[in-house]
Motif scaffolding. Structure first.
Motif, PDB file in Angstrom:
ATOM      1  N   LEU A  26       0.808  -1.155  -0.018  1.00  0.00           N
ATOM      2  CA  LEU A  26      -0.084  -0.134  -0.015  1.00  0.00           C
ATOM      3  C   LEU A  26       0.884   1.258  -0.016  1.00  0.00           C
ATOM      4  N   PRO A  27       0.312   2.397  -0.595  1.00  0.00           N
ATOM      5  CA  PRO A  27       1.128   3.625  -0.576  1.00  0.00           C
ATOM      6  C   PRO A  27       1.473   4.210   0.920  1.00  0.00           C
ATOM      7  N   HIS A  28       2.338   4.734   1.373  1.00  0.00           N
ATOM      8  CA  HIS A  28       2.646   5.221   2.651  1.00  0.00           C
ATOM      9  C   HIS A  28       2.591   6.735   2.370  1.00  0.00           C
ATOM     10  N   LEU A  29       1.640   7.359   2.889  1.00  0.00           N
ATOM     11  CA  LEU A  29       1.533   8.971   2.822  1.00  0.00           C
ATOM     12  C   LEU A  29       2.120   9.569   4.187  1.00  0.00           C
ATOM     13  N   SER A  30       3.526  10.026   4.106  1.00  0.00           N
ATOM     14  CA  SER A  30       3.905  10.807   5.213  1.00  0.00           C
ATOM     15  C   SER A  30       3.710  12.205   5.127  1.00  0.00           C
ATOM     16  N   SER A  31       2.960  12.870   5.985  1.00  0.00           N
ATOM     17  CA  SER A  31       2.852  14.567   5.793  1.00  0.00           C
ATOM     18  C   SER A  31       4.411  15.060   6.123  1.00  0.00           C
ATOM     19  N   MET A  77      -4.737   5.330  -5.298  1.00  0.00           N
ATOM     20  CA  MET A  77      -5.134   5.372  -3.762  1.00  0.00           C
ATOM     21  C   MET A  77      -6.348   4.308  -3.746  1.00  0.00           C
ATOM     22  N   ASP A  78      -6.900   3.821  -4.916  1.00  0.00           N
ATOM     23  CA  ASP A  78      -8.148   3.172  -4.854  1.00  0.00           C
ATOM     24  C   ASP A  78      -7.788   1.747  -4.105  1.00  0.00           C
ATOM     25  N   LYS A  79      -6.722   1.207  -4.371  1.00  0.00           N
ATOM     26  CA  LYS A  79      -6.271   0.038  -3.392  1.00  0.00           C
ATOM     27  C   LYS A  79      -5.970   0.093  -1.920  1.00  0.00           C
ATOM     28  N   GLY A  80      -6.089   1.332  -1.657  1.00  0.00           N
ATOM     29  CA  GLY A  80      -6.111   1.623  -0.082  1.00  0.00           C
ATOM     30  C   GLY A  80      -4.723   2.534   0.333  1.00  0.00           C
ATOM     31  N   PHE A  81      -4.470   2.768   1.207  1.00  0.00           N
ATOM     32  CA  PHE A  81      -3.337   3.680   1.858  1.00  0.00           C
ATOM     33  C   PHE A  81      -3.193   3.757   3.155  1.00  0.00           C
ATOM     34  N   ILE A  82      -1.722   4.210   3.611  1.00  0.00           N
ATOM     35  CA  ILE A  82      -1.404   4.417   4.951  1.00  0.00           C
ATOM     36  C   ILE A  82      -1.211   5.749   5.228  1.00  0.00           C
ATOM     37  N   LEU A  83      -2.036   6.334   6.039  1.00  0.00           N
ATOM     38  CA  LEU A  83      -1.700   7.839   6.243  1.00  0.00           C
ATOM     39  C   LEU A  83      -0.852   7.954   7.725  1.00  0.00           C
ATOM     40  N   ASP A  84       0.174   8.922   7.532  1.00  0.00           N
ATOM     41  CA  ASP A  84       1.083   9.087   8.456  1.00  0.00           C
ATOM     42  C   ASP A  84       1.435  10.538   9.042  1.00  0.00           C
ATOM     43  N   GLY A  85       0.634  11.020   9.758  1.00  0.00           N
ATOM     44  CA  GLY A  85       0.922  12.398  10.268  1.00  0.00           C
ATOM     45  C   GLY A  85      -0.110  13.404   9.747  1.00  0.00           C
ATOM     46  N   PHE A  86      -1.034  12.949   8.848  1.00  0.00           N
ATOM     47  CA  PHE A  86      -2.375  13.667   8.587  1.00  0.00           C
ATOM     48  C   PHE A  86      -3.492  12.804   8.921  1.00  0.00           C
ATOM     49  N   PRO A  87      -4.314  13.162   9.450  1.00  0.00           N
ATOM     50  CA  PRO A  87      -4.788  14.495  10.292  1.00  0.00           C
ATOM     51  C   PRO A  87      -3.831  14.632  11.468  1.00  0.00           C
ATOM     52  N   ARG A  88      -3.802  15.994  11.891  1.00  0.00           N
ATOM     53  CA  ARG A  88      -3.129  16.187  13.175  1.00  0.00           C
ATOM     54  C   ARG A  88      -3.768  17.146  14.026  1.00  0.00           C
ATOM     55  N   ASN A  89      -4.901  17.471  13.799  1.00  0.00           N
ATOM     56  CA  ASN A  89      -6.112  18.338  14.826  1.00  0.00           C
ATOM     57  C   ASN A  89      -7.369  18.146  14.227  1.00  0.00           C
ATOM     58  N   LEU A  90      -8.137  18.509  15.035  1.00  0.00           N
ATOM     59  CA  LEU A  90      -9.746  18.270  14.698  1.00  0.00           C
ATOM     60  C   LEU A  90      -9.991  18.821  13.259  1.00  0.00           C
ATOM     61  N   PRO A  91      -9.622  20.160  13.109  1.00  0.00           N
ATOM     62  CA  PRO A  91     -10.208  20.658  11.609  1.00  0.00           C
ATOM     63  C   PRO A  91      -9.584  19.799  10.428  1.00  0.00           C
ATOM     64  N   GLN A  92      -8.300  19.234  10.556  1.00  0.00           N
ATOM     65  CA  GLN A  92      -7.952  18.358   9.629  1.00  0.00           C
ATOM     66  C   GLN A  92      -8.650  17.263   9.603  1.00  0.00           C
ATOM     67  N   ALA A  93      -9.043  16.455  10.538  1.00  0.00           N
ATOM     68  CA  ALA A  93      -9.703  15.184  10.469  1.00  0.00           C
ATOM     69  C   ALA A  93     -11.114  15.307  10.111  1.00  0.00           C
TER      70      ALA A  93
END
Ligand code: AP5
Length: 218
Positions: A26-31, A77-93
């Motif tokens: 899976l792609p690793h998306l690190s902010s 990204m249709d096959k899925g993804f791993i989010l690392d570092g985003f979101p980091r606060n409520l507005p981002q979530a």
């Protein structure tokens, strides 16, 4: 799977996400990696981000939301993804939630990688990173030393120290995490998405805890 990682600075998110990305293809998306690359390229977003990163503060939400909107809309990204570092606060979530709804996707699970505070400082101050964006390997002078001191094992690039890994900035990053990111554990917990994984111990042991929590084969 659409996986999101939460965890304090130095908890081992990047280390575990890389292993998991390889295992699950899976792609690793690190902010953090994306922002550091923008800083290196000297883009408008990168120049703006650097002043916040060097102080241990969060970069403005608009920059991150725009960046992730662009990435998450990609076909791969249709096959899925791993989010690392985003979101980091409520507005981002909340922005992520809107974006995922627009894309007809949703998070499968949120991993809360938990470690004690005294461990974090030791991990961060000993970290060395490969600045080559195709590699981004992470080492530690005690726990994961490179074979040749100061040189990446994978691509032979000279390793560097992150500019925000100085003790005074680390203190601020830990405070920023406690104030702004930790509330996301409850936010996602209320949606029944959180699995807490023990981030202490050796990296392979942590990875075993992680695959058990995700119920994928180790
Ligand atoms: P980012 O790059 O995301 O940093 P972070 O969250 O502070 O996390 P780290 O990268 O420090 O730690 P990690 O948990 O990935 O640990 P690692 O695996 O490297 O963000 C940097 C900055 O960018 C932020 O401060 C902010 O300014 C900005 N930013 C990013 N996202 C943003 C957003 N969404 N909104 C606004 N601003 C944003 O491990 C650490 C060390 O420990 C390594 O040396 C590793 O080798 C070692 N290690 C790992 N696991 C183990 C183990 N089990 N045992 C021993 N050593 C270990």
């Amino acid at each position: 799977m659409q996986i999101l990682f939460l965890g304090a600075p130095g908890a081992g998110k990047g280390t575990q996400c890389k292993k998991l990305a390889e295992k699950l293809s899976l792609p690793h998306l690190s902010s953090g990696d994306m922002l550091r690359e923008a800083v290196k390229q000297g883009t408008k977003a990168g120049i703006e981000a650097k002043s916040f990163m060097d102080k241990g503060l969060l970069v403005t939400d608009d920059v991150l939301i725009k960046m992730f909107k662009e990435f998450l809309s990609k076909k791969e990204m249709d096959k899925g993804f791993i989010l690392d570092g985003f979101p980091r606060n409520l507005p981002q979530a909340e922005s992520l939630s809107t974006l995922l709804t627009e894309l007809s996707k949703k998070l499968t699970v949120v991993i809360n990688l938990q470690t004690s505070d005294d461990l974090l400082v030791d991990r961060i101050t000993g970290r060395r990173v490969c600045p080559n964006k195709e590699c981004n390997a992470v080492y530690h002078i005690k726990y994961f030393p490179s074979q040749k001191e100061g040189v990446c094992d994978k691509c032979q690039t000279e390793l560097s120290h992150r500019s925000d890994d100085k003790p005074e900035v680390v203190k601020q990053r830990l405070q920023t995490y406690a104030e702004q990111t930790e509330p996301l554990i409850k936010y996602y917990g209320d949606q029944g998405l959180v699995k807490t994984v023990n981030g202490e111990g050796e990296a392979d042991e942590v990875f075993n805890n992680l695959v058990k929590a995700l119920q994928v084969t180790a």
